[in-house]
Design an enzyme around this catalytic site. Structure first.
Site, PDB file in Angstrom:
ATOM      1  N   GLY A  14      16.002 -12.611 -42.651  1.00 58.03           N
ATOM      2  CA  GLY A  14      15.925 -11.251 -42.112  1.00 58.03           C
ATOM      3  C   GLY A  14      16.214 -11.259 -40.622  1.00 58.03           C
ATOM      4  O   GLY A  14      16.734 -12.243 -40.081  1.00 58.03           O
ATOM      5  N   ASN A 100       2.232 -11.772 -49.253  1.00 58.51           N
ATOM      6  CA  ASN A 100       2.775 -12.854 -48.438  1.00 58.51           C
ATOM      7  C   ASN A 100       2.146 -14.204 -48.761  1.00 58.51           C
ATOM      8  O   ASN A 100       2.795 -15.243 -48.621  1.00 58.51           O
ATOM      9  CB  ASN A 100       2.665 -12.513 -46.952  1.00 58.51           C
ATOM     10  CG  ASN A 100       3.755 -11.537 -46.519  1.00 58.51           C
ATOM     11  OD1 ASN A 100       4.690 -11.290 -47.275  1.00 58.51           O
ATOM     12  ND2 ASN A 100       3.644 -10.983 -45.340  1.00 58.51           N
ATOM     13  N   ARG A 156       4.350 -11.144 -24.139  1.00 60.73           N
ATOM     14  CA  ARG A 156       4.156  -9.699 -23.953  1.00 60.73           C
ATOM     15  C   ARG A 156       3.255  -9.441 -22.743  1.00 60.73           C
ATOM     16  O   ARG A 156       3.555  -8.594 -21.897  1.00 60.73           O
ATOM     17  CB  ARG A 156       3.557  -9.091 -25.227  1.00 60.73           C
ATOM     18  CG  ARG A 156       4.576  -8.983 -26.345  1.00 60.73           C
ATOM     19  CD  ARG A 156       3.984  -8.498 -27.661  1.00 60.73           C
ATOM     20  NE  ARG A 156       5.064  -8.277 -28.630  1.00 60.73           N
ATOM     21  CZ  ARG A 156       4.920  -8.360 -29.949  1.00 60.73           C
ATOM     22  NH1 ARG A 156       3.733  -8.666 -30.470  1.00 60.73           N
ATOM     23  NH2 ARG A 156       5.948  -8.142 -30.751  1.00 60.73           N
ATOM     24  N   HIS A 180      -3.997 -13.288 -34.172  1.00 61.40           N
ATOM     25  CA  HIS A 180      -2.849 -12.458 -33.806  1.00 61.40           C
ATOM     26  C   HIS A 180      -3.104 -11.068 -34.372  1.00 61.40           C
ATOM     27  O   HIS A 180      -2.696 -10.745 -35.467  1.00 61.40           O
ATOM     28  CB  HIS A 180      -1.582 -13.059 -34.420  1.00 61.40           C
ATOM     29  CG  HIS A 180      -0.331 -12.321 -34.058  1.00 61.40           C
ATOM     30  ND1 HIS A 180       0.043 -12.073 -32.766  1.00 61.40           N
ATOM     31  CD2 HIS A 180       0.648 -11.780 -34.829  1.00 61.40           C
ATOM     32  CE1 HIS A 180       1.205 -11.420 -32.753  1.00 61.40           C
ATOM     33  NE2 HIS A 180       1.576 -11.226 -33.992  1.00 61.40           N
TER      34      HIS A 180
END
Length: 312
Positions: A14, A100, A156, A180
């Protein structure tokens, strides 16, 4: 004996997987195998060929192939797992867990079968729990199964700090601890701009806002895109981790590591500062935490454990 290039397989073609493969090839870290499901074999081959055809222009030497056959990944030095369903707007990370986890188990079986000596880096969300799944399924030692979140979360944080101070991101260092997710713990006390503690440069209310924006960083991009999630910064973060291992750089990087008593936690994968080098996670660095930081970390651990309960 002939010298051979490293072989790096990226599972999941992806946006994130393909971008990761492209960055790894550009950095000449090894030959790249891009893998996806049989239904997507042709697009995967197409992406790989397109990347390969950019090599004369960009000036890199790396072979890139696309496939749906794990036999093509045989004897990989490093395997990066980005496969899985993406998070959609309004979807919690926990919604992703069961689907997942199944994908992680299938992928890990194939990876271990063909590359029993590889290092595995996991990106798939919810990443703390998925890294744990891969670790258990693989039977690999803990140093060889690593999760990626801290490099991205820290990137970030550093971006927002650099914007706030109007300075180069290169001069901003920082660390993010914990899971996370919305309970991650950016360690402001251990964060600096040009060697100066951030607390001396940015007022507390602005720093708090930066910390909050960092926590919500993934969601901010999901909402802006409207479809899909971040992939440039996650791919760059994966490439930095792969490079640290391939070149045995012994970088101090935040990574999701298996804890055996560090920070007071046992038998859990969690984002912590590590030394990342040719032997994977070579050390977990334990920082002294204040009571507030310990409490924030405990909350983060609880979030990770709640996701883990869905696994059981």
């Amino acid at each position: 004996m002939a010298m051979k290039r490293k072989k790096i397989s990226v599972i999941g073609a992806g946006f994130t997987g393909a971008t990761t493969a492209f960055l790894l090839a550009q950095k000449e870290l090894g030959d790249i195998v891009l893998v996806d499901i049989p239904q997507l074999e042709n697009p995967t081959k197409g992406k790989a060929l397109d990347m390969l055809e950019s090599s004369p222009v960009l000036g890199f030497d790396a072979n890139i192939v696309g496939t749906s056959d794990y036999a093509d990944t045989a004897d990989s030095d490093i395997v990066v797992i980005t496969a899985g369903i993406a998070r959609k707007p309004g979807m919690s990370r926990d919604d992703l867990v069961t689907t997942n986890q199944k994908i992680m188990k299938q992928v890990t079986k194939e990876v271990v079968k063909y590359s029993p000596n590889c290092y595995i880096i996991v990106l798939t969300n919810p990443v703390d729990a998925m890294t744990y799944t891969v670790f258990k399924e693989s039977g690999f030692p803990k140093n060889r199964v690593i999760g990626q979140s801290g490099v991205l979360d820290t990137a970030r944080f550093r971006t927002f700090v650099a914007q706030e101070l109007n300075i180069s991101v290169k001069d901003v260092t920082g660390f993010v601890l914990g899971g996370h997710g919305d309970d991650m713990v950016p360690l402001v006390r251990y964060s600096y701009a040009g060697g100066i503690p951030l607390e001396k440069l940015i007022p507390k209310d602005r720093l708090d806002a930066i910390v909050e924006r960092t926590r919500k960083g993934g969601g901010e991009i999901v909402n802006l895109l409207g479809n899909g999630s971040a992939y440039y910064a996650p791919a760059a973060s994966l490439a930095e981790m792969v490079e640290a291992i391939v070149k045995d750089q012994r970088r101090i990087l935040p990574a999701i590591a298996y804890l055996e008593g560090e920070y007071g936690y046992e038998g859990i994968y969690l984002g912590v500062p590590t030394i990342l080098g040719g032997n994977g996670i070579e050390k977990v660095i334990e920082l002294e935490l204040t009571e507030d930081e310990k409490a924030a970390l405990a909350k983060s651990v609880e979030s990770v454990k709640n996701v883990m309960r869905v696994l059981e």
